[in-house]
Write an enzyme that holds these catalytic residues in place. Structure first.
Site, PDB file in Angstrom:
ATOM      1  N   SER A   9       0.838  -1.189   0.000  1.00  0.00           N
ATOM      2  CA  SER A   9       0.000   0.000   0.000  1.00  0.00           C
ATOM      3  C   SER A   9       0.873   1.238   0.000  1.00  0.00           C
ATOM      4  O   SER A   9       2.045   1.193   0.349  1.00  0.00           O
ATOM      5  CB  SER A   9      -0.883   0.017   1.239  1.00  0.00           C
ATOM      6  OG  SER A   9      -0.080   0.201   2.395  1.00  0.00           O
ATOM      7  N   LYS A  10       0.256   2.339  -0.375  1.00  0.00           N
ATOM      8  CA  LYS A  10       1.044   3.559  -0.452  1.00  0.00           C
ATOM      9  C   LYS A  10       1.245   4.156   0.933  1.00  0.00           C
ATOM     10  O   LYS A  10       2.088   5.000   1.142  1.00  0.00           O
ATOM     11  CB  LYS A  10       0.373   4.568  -1.381  1.00  0.00           C
ATOM     12  CG  LYS A  10      -1.050   4.906  -0.990  1.00  0.00           C
ATOM     13  CD  LYS A  10      -1.687   5.745  -2.074  1.00  0.00           C
ATOM     14  CE  LYS A  10      -3.197   5.636  -1.983  1.00  0.00           C
ATOM     15  NZ  LYS A  10      -3.885   6.320  -3.052  1.00  0.00           N
ATOM     16  N   ARG A  11       0.436   3.710   1.857  1.00  0.00           N
ATOM     17  CA  ARG A  11       0.554   4.266   3.202  1.00  0.00           C
ATOM     18  C   ARG A  11       1.490   3.449   4.092  1.00  0.00           C
ATOM     19  O   ARG A  11       2.206   2.586   3.634  1.00  0.00           O
ATOM     20  CB  ARG A  11      -0.827   4.322   3.852  1.00  0.00           C
ATOM     21  CG  ARG A  11      -1.759   5.319   3.188  1.00  0.00           C
ATOM     22  CD  ARG A  11      -2.903   5.630   4.120  1.00  0.00           C
ATOM     23  NE  ARG A  11      -3.578   4.434   4.570  1.00  0.00           N
ATOM     24  CZ  ARG A  11      -4.499   3.778   3.875  1.00  0.00           C
ATOM     25  NH1 ARG A  11      -4.829   4.210   2.697  1.00  0.00           N
ATOM     26  NH2 ARG A  11      -5.071   2.706   4.349  1.00  0.00           N
TER      27      ARG A  11
ATOM     28  N   LYS B 280      11.736   4.629   1.394  1.00  0.00           N
ATOM     29  CA  LYS B 280      10.393   4.724   0.843  1.00  0.00           C
ATOM     30  C   LYS B 280      10.309   3.873  -0.418  1.00  0.00           C
ATOM     31  O   LYS B 280      11.149   3.968  -1.301  1.00  0.00           O
ATOM     32  CB  LYS B 280      10.111   6.186   0.490  1.00  0.00           C
ATOM     33  CG  LYS B 280       8.757   6.422  -0.152  1.00  0.00           C
ATOM     34  CD  LYS B 280       7.657   6.529   0.880  1.00  0.00           C
ATOM     35  CE  LYS B 280       6.311   6.836   0.217  1.00  0.00           C
ATOM     36  NZ  LYS B 280       5.718   5.665  -0.449  1.00  0.00           N
TER      37      LYS B 280
ATOM     38  N   VAL C 124       5.106   2.989  -5.013  1.00  0.00           N
ATOM     39  CA  VAL C 124       3.934   2.133  -5.115  1.00  0.00           C
ATOM     40  C   VAL C 124       3.044   2.549  -6.283  1.00  0.00           C
ATOM     41  O   VAL C 124       2.555   1.732  -7.044  1.00  0.00           O
ATOM     42  CB  VAL C 124       3.112   2.168  -3.803  1.00  0.00           C
ATOM     43  CG1 VAL C 124       1.809   1.405  -3.971  1.00  0.00           C
ATOM     44  CG2 VAL C 124       3.917   1.589  -2.648  1.00  0.00           C
TER      45      VAL C 124
END
Length: 493
Positions: free
Chosen positions: A256-258, A268, A271
């Site tokens: 997920s991007k979160r 990081k 995504v």
RNA sequence: GCCCCUAUCGUCUAGAGGACCAGGACGCAGCCCUUUCAAGGCUAAAACUGGGGUUCGAAUCCCCAUAGGGGCACCA
């Protein structure tokens, strides 16, 4: 190998930028279609007005094109089974939802959101399984008539069988059975007249003559729902293959991007597709990388062209187990593709990267620099620290301390640079071979290691601790400028 | 809670009963090359989740356990 009855689709909903998981699903569908000589269809599932994000469709089409995936039918290209945007097909869904009601396979449900919420609360408190209690399924004719007379808004719910079981076949996993008691009387048509995913998906797949449904694993639980819908309509269900999910590098949950979009090292992880573009990854590498997650080429090969993948792609090599997103492998693979890339093509990619970093790029210089950069970068932005100084408008000399190499002093460094200057100045040919031929003996004569002498010269001419090889760099910098910089260094000592 | 899926080195994977004291790749470590940084070459460490079966024989088949994941909306 051509089977034109193979028709597959990628059916994203326009709720924002493309997610790499969606890209992988699209890619496998595309590869399957191309392998079989069938059709790849792009269909937009915009049945949720609340979640619609403007420009999403464009982001999707641009993303697919960037990666080299073309579609035979869909937005922008048309096709005989259109329209390919679900919000333009509402009448069709309404017609078939009503047909089910007429057949006694679906019913109007007048339950309010409040009642549904209360029911859910109640079930939760009583530790019962959540789900609609089928209140409106058993309404009497009178009750129905009254609700209609009052003009109450309604949804259409499917009448799911309450006994027995439903078995679906998954091409990767074999038969999967579900107890019908677990299935819900789900909503087919919402109050606003839009279909839910389940209805729209089944109706479209049928009328678009989809042969194989390849979608992510999280859809497995809805497969029996769809199976019952196909049966109720009297239609054949396409073949099913649920693709494994991609998990976060942290090991927790779907990619997920979160929250968990970081590696253990705290890096990081990209995504969304545009994050890969921004991160300096090239499409060929991304495609190659993605085919190595959940599928394998075999023959102990990790690097291969799209064409080779198309020739070899099949479902039998798809691994049903989920996998953690192996981002470091993408870094490596991207480096492989960058090294093999044509200089002019790489120049076109690198130019905007340097410009964005504030450098004014001279194309001739860039072309000279590229061979030096190639083996040293894995992603495009890495070229900035490695080669940005070639384009700096003004040369900022390195501070005195940095000119002085290990086990040397200022006087020694100055003397060495003066001798080097004289030799370089006398060179008739400004080539790295000539420079090396002149300076290597000098190091020996001065009792210096190559590292000491060349290190001082590197600092003097590039003002960088790390740079491409010294003499190649000086070749690019040019004779006059290189000599000027060495003079500057000598003066500072 | 209920249902479902999955299970080989740290990670991505090969392996479809004997060819496996388990192969490749990334990463990691060491060595070589070397003017820095890379790239390249070579070497090393590193796995069949556990327990029962089936079989002459199991990483491969079956069952159970465990673990991880997914799903239980008028979202897709």
């Amino acid at each position: 190998m051509s089977d034109n009855r193979v028709r597959v689709r990628f059916a994203p909903s326009p709720t924002g930028p493309l997610h790499i998981g969606g890209v992988r699903t699209a890619l496998f569908n595309w590869l399957f279609a191309r392998h079989h000589g069938g059709a790849f269809i792009l269909r937009i599932e915009d049945t949720d007005q609340k979640r619609y994000v403007a420009d999403s469709i464009q982001l999707i089409t641009e993303g697919l094109r960037w990666l080299g995936m073309d579609w035979d039918e869909g937005p922008e290209v048309g096709g005989e089974y259109g329209p390919y945007i679900q919000s333009e097909r509402l009448e069709l869904y309404q017609k078939w939802a009503n047909w089910l009601v007429e057949q006694g396979r679906a019913y109007r449900c007048y339950c309010t959101e409040e009642r549904l919420d209360a029911l859910r609360e109640q079930q939760k408190a009583a530790k019962q399984d959540p789900g609609y209690d089928r209140h409106c399924r058993t309404l009497s004719a009178d009750e129905r008539a009254q609700n209609e007379a009052e003009g109450k808004p309604y949804v259409i719910r499917f009448m799911m069988p309450t006994e027995g079981s439903t078995t679906v076949n998954d091409l990767l996993r074999g038969d999967i059975s579900f107890d019908n008691k677990q299935l819900q009387d789900l909503v087919l048509l919402k109050t606003d007249g839009y279909p839910t995913y389940h209805l729209a998906n089944v109706v479209d797949d049928h009328f678009m003559e989809i042969s194989h449904i390849m979608r992510a694993e999280e859809w497995i639980p809805s497969a029996p729902i769809h199976k019952n819908l196909y049966d109720a309509f009297g239609w054949d269900m396409p073949q099913l293959a649920h693709l494994p999910v991609i998990l976060n590098p942290s090991g927790k949950g779907k990619l997920s991007k979160r929250s968990a979009g970081f590696t253990e090292g705290g890096r990081k992880v990209p995504v969304l597709l545009y994050e890969f573009l921004d991160g300096g990854y090239v499409p060929e590498a991304i495609v190659n990388f993605l085919t190595n997650v959940g599928w394998s080429f075999g023959e102990d090969r990790e690097v291969f062209t799209v064409q080779e993948t198309i020739e070899r792609f099949d479902l039998s090599r798809v691994n049903p187990a989920g996998s953690i997103f192996p981002i470091e492998k993408l870094d490596w693979l991207n480096g492989v593709y960058l090294r093999e890339m044509d200089d002019h093509k790489l120049a076109a990619l690198l130019r905007p990267v340097f410009e964005k970093a504030g450098y004014e790029v001279n194309l001739d210089v860039l072309l000279q620099v590229i061979p030096l950069l190639k083996p040293r970068i894995k992603t495009l932005p890495e070229a900035i620290p490695m080669g940005g100084f070639f384009f700096a408008e003004e040369f900022k000399p390195a501070p005195k301390e940095e000119l002085i190499q290990k086990k040397m002093d200022a006087a020694g460094t100055k003397a060495a640079l003066e001798r080097a200057y004289a030799l370089l100045n006398a060179l008739t040919e400004w080539s790295h071979a000539a420079m090396e031929g002149a300076l290597r003996p000098l190091a020996e004569e001065l009792g210096l290691s190559a590292g000491q002498l060349f290190g001082a010269l590197r600092m003097a001419t590039t003002a960088q601790q790390v740079s491409p090889p010294l003499f190649e760099s000086m070749e690019v910098i040019g004779r006059a400028e290189s000599l000027r910089r060495i003079q500057l260094a000598i003066a500072s000592l």
